[in-house]
Design a protein around this motif. Structure first.
Motif, mmCIF file in Angstrom:
data_model
loop_
_atom_site.group_PDB
_atom_site.id
_atom_site.type_symbol
_atom_site.label_atom_id
_atom_site.label_comp_id
_atom_site.label_asym_id
_atom_site.label_seq_id
_atom_site.Cartn_x
_atom_site.Cartn_y
_atom_site.Cartn_z
ATOM 1 N N UNK A 14 0.862 -1.174 0.000
ATOM 2 C CA UNK A 14 0.000 0.000 0.000
ATOM 3 C C UNK A 14 0.905 1.232 0.000
ATOM 4 N N UNK A 15 1.021 1.921 -1.152
ATOM 5 C CA UNK A 15 1.895 3.093 -1.226
ATOM 6 C C UNK A 15 1.242 4.377 -0.705
ATOM 7 N N UNK A 16 2.009 5.147 0.069
ATOM 8 C CA UNK A 16 1.530 6.437 0.562
ATOM 9 C C UNK A 16 2.570 7.509 0.213
ATOM 10 N N UNK A 17 2.087 8.670 -0.177
ATOM 11 C CA UNK A 17 2.989 9.776 -0.527
ATOM 12 C C UNK A 17 3.525 10.416 0.755
ATOM 13 N N UNK A 40 -2.695 8.665 -7.816
ATOM 14 C CA UNK A 40 -3.896 7.946 -7.364
ATOM 15 C C UNK A 40 -4.341 6.953 -8.427
ATOM 16 N N UNK A 41 -4.302 7.409 -9.668
ATOM 17 C CA UNK A 41 -4.657 6.560 -10.810
ATOM 18 C C UNK A 41 -3.758 5.318 -10.883
ATOM 19 N N UNK A 79 -9.407 13.055 0.893
ATOM 20 C CA UNK A 79 -10.828 12.771 0.679
ATOM 21 C C UNK A 79 -11.154 12.818 -0.817
ATOM 22 N N UNK A 80 -10.612 13.832 -1.504
ATOM 23 C CA UNK A 80 -10.920 14.001 -2.924
ATOM 24 C C UNK A 80 -10.443 12.800 -3.751
ATOM 25 N N UNK A 81 -9.261 12.258 -3.387
ATOM 26 C CA UNK A 81 -8.690 11.170 -4.189
ATOM 27 C C UNK A 81 -8.837 9.806 -3.528
ATOM 28 N N UNK A 82 -9.673 9.748 -2.520
ATOM 29 C CA UNK A 82 -9.927 8.493 -1.804
ATOM 30 C C UNK A 82 -8.642 7.832 -1.325
ATOM 31 N N UNK A 114 -6.157 -2.611 4.599
ATOM 32 C CA UNK A 114 -7.196 -3.019 3.640
ATOM 33 C C UNK A 114 -6.833 -2.629 2.208
ATOM 34 N N UNK A 115 -6.012 -1.590 2.079
ATOM 35 C CA UNK A 115 -5.628 -1.146 0.738
ATOM 36 C C UNK A 115 -4.421 -1.888 0.185
#
Ligand code: AMP
Ligand code: FE
Ligand code: FE
Ligand code: ZN
Length: 276
Positions: A188-191, A208-209, A235-238, A272-273
């Motif tokens: 699960x990658x996070x910036x 995000x894509x 929130x905008x990019x889930x 979960x991601x």
């Protein structure tokens, strides 16, 4: 000893540019009250087994992670890959390539420094790294020891940060490639620390894509306004809002262990991601 928040999803050991051995890092965190911690050394998972073993003794859940520093036009884009598997041989092969590139880059920076009259030896830089994934922090330490700069941080400011005279750019992954690499290996990658990204609003939808799962909203140097802005982007990019100290135990870079509040639901949401 100060009391810490129980979740810290961004820490470094001497397997990359941190100052403490993985077990020592976990022990210290446990003493502060940390209960869930990600070890996110740059381009390596070499410290995970030791950290997890100590975590079992000390009552800390250790989440395997690695921080991928990328090269692009977008400023400093670092991608934290969570829940990756240290036994994944194909991933390890890619990480080894990144570490080899790190070594060559530091060699070139040492050559540049020597040509500029700041004499440091590659041997000393390697000694400081103690076999860990080589990086500019080790070089900064060597420059400080040699008396070329008044502080560790000054080495970055005057000599080895982007646009400074001894800087050499990285051969490595682009931000998109880093996100995809984490994804391809079930992570699960996070910036990380989005404030270091140039053009965040343009880059984020593309990441995000490509499968970005999170964004580090909770970070030591963030103002409340910046955290709010990151939460809106999440929130905008889930994306899952993640956070951590970026503790290195070296210089002024990063907060103290458990020094940043991270909401308790973060760990499950992130897990979960992670695709398995
Ligand atoms: P590298 O991956 O070799 O380019 O080194 C980048 C690392 O250097 C980051 O991950 C931080 O740990 C550290 N770093 C970057 N900028 C600074 C700074 N201004 N002061 C202290 N440490 C820094
Ligand atoms: Fe670092
Ligand atoms: Fe980083
Ligand atoms: Zn970091």
């Amino acid at each position: 000893m100060s009391v810490a928040y129980p979740i810290d999803l961004h820490t470094h050991s001497l397997r990359s540019d941190g100052a403490l051995a993985p077990a020592e890092l976990i022990r210290r965190a446990a003493e502060h009250g940390v209960r869930v911690q990600a070890l996110a050394d740059h381009d390596t998972l070499a410290g995970i087994a030791e950290a997890q073993a100590e975590g079992e003794r000390a009552g800390v859940r250790v989440i395997p992670a690695t921080e991928l520093n990328t090269e692009s036009e977008w400023g400093d884009v670092h991608v934290l890959a969570y829940f990756v598997d240290p036994a994944d041989a194909a991933l390890e092969e890619r990480l080894r390539w990144l570490r080899d590139n790190r070594g060559r880059r530091i060699e070139l920076m040492v050559e540049k420094l020597n040509a500029l009259g700041y004499t440091v030896s590659l041997e000393r830089v390697r000694e400081i790294a103690q076999g860990g994934s080589l990086g500019r922090p080790h070089l900064a330490q060597a420059l400080f020891e040699a008396g070329h700069v008044p502080t560790y941080d000054a080495a970055f400011d005057t000599l080895i940060s982007k646009d400074a005279p001894a800087y050499v750019s990285r051969v490595g992954l682009t931000p998109l490639e880093a996100v995809r690499l984490a994804r391809e290996h079930g992570g699960a990658p996070s910036l990380a620390h989005p404030a270091t990204v140039d053009g965040l609003e343009e880059l984020l939808p593309r990441l995000a894509e490509a499968g970005l799962a999170g964004i580090e909203c909770y970070y030591g140097s963030h103002t409340p306004e910046l955290t709010s802005r990151c939460l809106r982007l999440a929130a905008r990019h889930r994306l899952v809002p993640t956070g951590g100290s970026d503790y290195h135990g070296r210089g002024e870079h990063g907060a103290d262990l458990g020094g940043v509040f991270v909401p308790p639901e973060t760990v499950d949401a992130l897990e979960r991601r992670a695709v398995r």
